[in-house]
Scaffold this active site. Structure first.
Site, PDB file in Angstrom:
ATOM      1  N   GLU A  59       0.816  -1.223   0.000  1.00  0.00           N
ATOM      2  CA  GLU A  59       0.000   0.000   0.000  1.00  0.00           C
ATOM      3  C   GLU A  59       0.842   1.263   0.000  1.00  0.00           C
ATOM      4  O   GLU A  59       0.450   2.289  -0.563  1.00  0.00           O
ATOM      5  CB  GLU A  59      -0.955   0.001   1.192  1.00  0.00           C
ATOM      6  CG  GLU A  59      -2.103  -0.996   1.071  1.00  0.00           C
ATOM      7  CD  GLU A  59      -1.740  -2.393   1.551  1.00  0.00           C
ATOM      8  OE1 GLU A  59      -0.555  -2.620   1.890  1.00  0.00           O
ATOM      9  OE2 GLU A  59      -2.637  -3.265   1.580  1.00  0.00           O
ATOM     10  N   PHE A 121     -11.567  -8.274  13.268  1.00  0.00           N
ATOM     11  CA  PHE A 121     -10.461  -8.653  12.397  1.00  0.00           C
ATOM     12  C   PHE A 121     -10.137  -7.507  11.432  1.00  0.00           C
ATOM     13  O   PHE A 121     -11.013  -6.963  10.770  1.00  0.00           O
ATOM     14  CB  PHE A 121     -10.826  -9.915  11.608  1.00  0.00           C
ATOM     15  CG  PHE A 121      -9.738 -10.331  10.653  1.00  0.00           C
ATOM     16  CD1 PHE A 121      -8.472 -10.671  11.125  1.00  0.00           C
ATOM     17  CD2 PHE A 121      -9.964 -10.345   9.292  1.00  0.00           C
ATOM     18  CE1 PHE A 121      -7.462 -11.029  10.244  1.00  0.00           C
ATOM     19  CE2 PHE A 121      -8.953 -10.708   8.407  1.00  0.00           C
ATOM     20  CZ  PHE A 121      -7.698 -11.051   8.884  1.00  0.00           C
ATOM     21  N   GLN A 122      -8.884  -7.144  11.371  1.00  0.00           N
ATOM     22  CA  GLN A 122      -8.384  -6.055  10.516  1.00  0.00           C
ATOM     23  C   GLN A 122      -9.061  -4.719  10.812  1.00  0.00           C
ATOM     24  O   GLN A 122      -9.248  -3.896   9.918  1.00  0.00           O
ATOM     25  CB  GLN A 122      -8.502  -6.420   9.038  1.00  0.00           C
ATOM     26  CG  GLN A 122      -7.609  -7.621   8.705  1.00  0.00           C
ATOM     27  CD  GLN A 122      -7.336  -7.780   7.242  1.00  0.00           C
ATOM     28  OE1 GLN A 122      -8.203  -7.549   6.404  1.00  0.00           O
ATOM     29  NE2 GLN A 122      -6.117  -8.179   6.912  1.00  0.00           N
ATOM     30  N   LYS A 171     -17.676  -1.634   5.680  1.00  0.00           N
ATOM     31  CA  LYS A 171     -18.118  -2.562   4.640  1.00  0.00           C
ATOM     32  C   LYS A 171     -19.639  -2.584   4.487  1.00  0.00           C
ATOM     33  O   LYS A 171     -20.162  -2.695   3.379  1.00  0.00           O
ATOM     34  CB  LYS A 171     -17.599  -3.967   4.966  1.00  0.00           C
ATOM     35  CG  LYS A 171     -17.656  -4.898   3.770  1.00  0.00           C
ATOM     36  CD  LYS A 171     -16.905  -6.199   4.033  1.00  0.00           C
ATOM     37  CE  LYS A 171     -16.984  -7.115   2.825  1.00  0.00           C
ATOM     38  NZ  LYS A 171     -16.253  -8.379   3.056  1.00  0.00           N
ATOM     39  N   MET A 487      24.188   9.549   2.921  1.00  0.00           N
ATOM     40  CA  MET A 487      23.905  10.764   3.681  1.00  0.00           C
ATOM     41  C   MET A 487      24.112  10.535   5.175  1.00  0.00           C
ATOM     42  O   MET A 487      24.599  11.406   5.893  1.00  0.00           O
ATOM     43  CB  MET A 487      22.481  11.249   3.401  1.00  0.00           C
ATOM     44  CG  MET A 487      22.188  12.642   3.916  1.00  0.00           C
ATOM     45  SD  MET A 487      23.338  13.870   3.259  1.00  0.00           S
ATOM     46  CE  MET A 487      22.399  14.548   1.904  1.00  0.00           C
TER      47      MET A 487
END
Ligand SMILES: Cc1ncc(C[n+]2csc(CCOP(=O)(O)OP(=O)(O)O)c2C)c(N)n1
Ligand SMILES: [Mg+2]
Lengths: 592, 180
Positions: A59, A121-122, A171, A487
């Site tokens: 993502e 869940f999630q 959902k 760096m």
């Protein structure tokens, strides 16, 4: 009978509304990754062809790709991710986009409303987690609010100071049926109305300051790019009409052409000597769409001590945040520049800046970007210069990762136009450039899109090579491979007694084989004499490329304003011997 | 201050702090208070007192009163940062207008008998505090006033058997006929 009732085309599911709203906002591409909480939306995507979905591999990649897409087009970037881990993986790009004012609309799935708060869940508190890294965010609990929120989301992301927004859609709301409406004015909070036009009085005062300047400078930033092509045009015209020197931040490169006669180069920590000295010694500073960030100002109590400062910004909170200014002008850069030009042309004449330009010429003569050439190893600066030459005549877009290579790209690649340079400025996100290049290539399929990367950075989002292969996006990942987190190593050398704690990239992958494993093309080059040929080959390839450019391992990025020093205390490359370096960093502890 | 080996310059700030009372009108919607508080904690601003309540339900407007401290530059930043939040309608610096009235309400519980009890009642009367609960060994006083007056009252109650304090925080409104 209900069967005979005419079908209302605005009655649809939440999932359908989302896709419909995207189409209504002219969205052609979205970047995303599916999961349980967004399956209804993916089902809708499957059944239409107006909006093309680009599947990434992580993502974060979707987020940076959308940023690249947005930055290179001026359009909002759109992302679709699932709940929980999908949303948390988006946090970095959201924070990145907020810092660099990139318009993103991110739609996240959420667990069904009745499960919110149950550790389902999630489940995660997406609006809570993303609140401080978005311009605004919404949790939509009722399908009949969805259309309004989606339209407001696009409006908020793209107007005023642009930024990322998140719309979190449970959902059950995606499944529920409700009424959709096309975008309308009343979708937006009445409390949100960014100011576009600058105050006429302030503009008049600004012009009279500019007209009386003896040692002026224009300091422009990413706001000019965000404002659109017209703003860059007006900026160029203002430079022309006034004859003033101009410098810019990292984010502002390309608004004024690098080949333009008044260009001083980038300013700030790794900016040119002439740009920083001119900032320090000027009597009038016109800051356009920049925000006096700490990488720009050096120590603020010694920042440009004798100048009157004019600051144009669309965000009032940028005014007087770090540096006190004399004339703030709240408004859109393009709009205000237009007004300034108009007043200047009718009321003022070009100030005499000959002496000032003479002084600038002496600073320029110090040649602050010089480096020692070498016939055996490729110097990173040389590599960028050759890359720049090789891409001349091509329709080129450049993205970068974060580190020394990023600064060398900014110093040595000449940008002639806005929207051609995509880099993570504010957040400094390693791993930005590769997926950003992917997003740019989606928007500009026939252009030459190159990510100037570092060996460490590219490994953070390397997986998107797979997405590039899948979607036939021939991005070129040009890796300045110094086998260090250069760096970090530079700071450790200069400030921490050369104790190179964990900045060496042990066990680097074979980038050529890695490219091949993904189904792309790999190149390796380690001889200066071979570089031009290899670059030509790379440009010809119509597939994703990893180019492993082996460069000098211990090269440092100069010039440099050591932290805590003023603009006139820069360390120049050819003068940066051990003693000068030690002296420049004195005050920092642990110097050997 | 000796500079540490850092990418940042550590600057000492010498500007004195000021205390300001800000009135913030916001859309009354879920999460708006979290946004405001998150702004303060995220940017390191101080909250001395914060009160919030819906004031115009037909317009879905809530009123937040915040007492904060900071240098003048920081106070200005706070106002700008609040103002740019999407659900924020208006931010008014009540301290700058110089024409505002501030009130707090406190409930103060005291436990004691004999001399202390008598003394507490005497002081309460002087401060126009009301008794709103009493047992043979306790009182709850209700007092309204500005923060200073309430602090003073509480200090006086402390040696007399103070048990517990509950305060509303500051509410503010401007003097005169004009609304904000
Ligand atoms: C996500 C992330 N983690 C850590 C850092 C800190 N950091 C800044 S530059 C850098 C090293 C980058 O190395 P490389 O990509 O090889 O570039 P180089 O400096 O060598 O050109 C690191 C670790 C960062 N900017 N971003
Ligand atoms: Mg490296």
């Amino acid at each position: 009978m209900s069967d005979s009732k005419p079908h209302d085309p605005n009655q649809m599911t939440g999932a359908a509304m989302i896709v419909r709203a995207l189409a209504d906002h002219g969205v052609k591409h979205i970047f995303g990754y599916p999961g349980g909480a967004v399956l209804p939306i993916y089902d809708e995507i499957y059944q239409q062809s107006e909006v093309e979905h680009i599947l990434v591999r992580h993502e974060q990649g979707a987020g940076h790709a959308a940023e690249g897409y947005a930055r290179s087009t001026g359009l909002p970037g759109v992302v679709l991710v699932t709940s929980g881990p999908g949303a948390t993986n988006m946090v970095t790009p959201l924070a990145d986009a907020l810092m660099d004012s990139i318009p993103l609309v991110c739609i996240t799935g959420q667990v069904p409303t009745h499960l919110i708060g149950n550790d389902a869940f999630q489940e995660c508190d997406t609006v809570g987690i993303t609140r401080p890294c978005t311009k605004h965010n919404w949790l939509v609990r009722d399908v009949n609010d969805l259309a309004k929120v989606l339209h407001e989301a696009f409006y908020v992301a793209t107007t005023g100071r642009p930024g990322p927004v998140v719309v979190d859609v449970p959902k059950d709301v995606q499944f529920a049926t409700g009424t959709y409406h096309p975008p309308r004015k009343s979708d937006v909070h009445i409390s949100y109305s960014p100011r576009v036009k600058g105050d006429a009085n302030a503009i008049r005062k600004a012009v009279s300051l500019l007209a009386g300047a003896k040692k002026p400078i224009i300091y422009s930033g990413g706001g000019v790019i965000n404002s659109g092509l017209a703003a860059s045009k007006l900026l160029r015209e203002l430079v022309e009409v006034t004859g003033f020197p101009i410098t810019s931040t990292l984010m502002g490169l390309g608004a004024y052409p690098a080949s333009g006669p008044n260009w001083l180069g980038m300013l700030g920590m790794h900016g040119t000597y002439e740009a920083n000295m001119a900032m320090h010694d000027c009597d009038v500073m016109l800051c356009v769409g920049a925000r006096f960030d700490d990488r720009i100002t050096g120590r603020t109590d010694a920042f440009s001590p004798n100048s009157k400062k004019i600051h144009i910004d669309i965000d009032p909170s940028s005014i007087n945040k770090n540096i006190r200014v004399d004339i703030p002008i709240i408004g859109d850069c393009g709009n205000v520049l237009g007004d300034i030009l108009q007043v200047f042309k009718s009321e003022a004449k070009k100030p005499d800046t000959k002496d000032w330009w003479k002084t600038i010429a002496t600073w320029r003569a110090r040649n602050s970007l010089a480096y020692k050439t070498n016939n055996d190893v490729i110097l990173p600066q040389y590599a960028i210069q050759r890359l720049f030459e090789a891409t001349r005549g091509h329709d080129t877009y450049i993205t970068t990762e974060v580190g020394q290579h990023q600064m060398w790209a900014a110093q040595f690649f000449g940008f002639e136009e806005p929207h051609r340079w995509m880099t993570s400025g504010g957040l400094g996100t390693m791993g930005y450039g590769l997926p950003a290049a992917l997003g740019v290539q989606v928007a500009h399929p026939d252009s030459l899109v190159i990510d100037i990367g570092g060996d460490a950075s590219v490994q953070m989002t390397m997986q998107e090579m797979s997405a590039a292969v899948q979607h036939e996006l021939p991005i070129k990942i040009f890796i300045l491979n110094n086998q260090y987190m250069g760096m970090v190593r530079q700071w450790q050398q200069l400030l921490h007694g050369n104790r190179l704690s964990h900045s060496y990239s042990e066990a680097l992958p074979d980038f050529v084989k890695l490219a091949e494993a993904y189904g792309g093309v790999g190149f390796q080059c380690s001889k200066p004499g071979d570089l031009d040929g290899a670059l030509q080959e790379m440009i010809k390839v119509k597939k994703p490329v990893l180019f492993d450019c082996r460069v000098a391992a211990l090269e440092n990025c100069f010039p440099m304003i050591p932290s805590g020093k003023a603009h006139n205390e820069m360390l120049l490359p050819l003068e940066a011997n051990d003693e000068a370096t030690a002296a420049a960093f004195a005050g920092g502890k642990a110097l050997v | 201050m000796e500079q540490p080996a850092s990418a940042y310059f550590m600057e000492e700030r010498h500007d004195p702090n000021e205390t300001h009372t800000l009135t913030v009108l916001v859309a009354n919607e879920p999460g708006v208070l979290a946004r405001v508080i998150g702004l303060f904690s995220g940017r390191g601003y101080n909250i001395e007192s914060l009160t919030v309540s819906e004031t115009e339900s037909h317009k879905h407007v809530s009123r937040i009163t915040i007492v904060t401290t900071g240098t003048p530059m920081v106070i200005t930043q706070i106002k700008h940062q609040l103002d740019r939040m999407i659900p924020v309608h208006r931010v008014v610096d009540m301290t700058l207008t110089g024409r505002s009235i501030e009130r707090e309400l406190a409930m103060v519980k005291l436990r004691g008998t004999g001399e202390h009890r008598v003394e507490a009642l005497r002081l309460a009367e002087a401060f126009r505090a009301r008794v709103i609960d009493a047992t043979i060994e306790s009182f709850v006083f209700e007092i309204t006033g500005n923060t200073g007056k309430i602090n003073q009252f509480i200090d006086l109650m402390r040696p007399l058997g103070l048990v517990e304090i509950s305060r509303t925080g500051v509410a503010a409104i401007s003097r005169g006929p004009e609304g904000m």
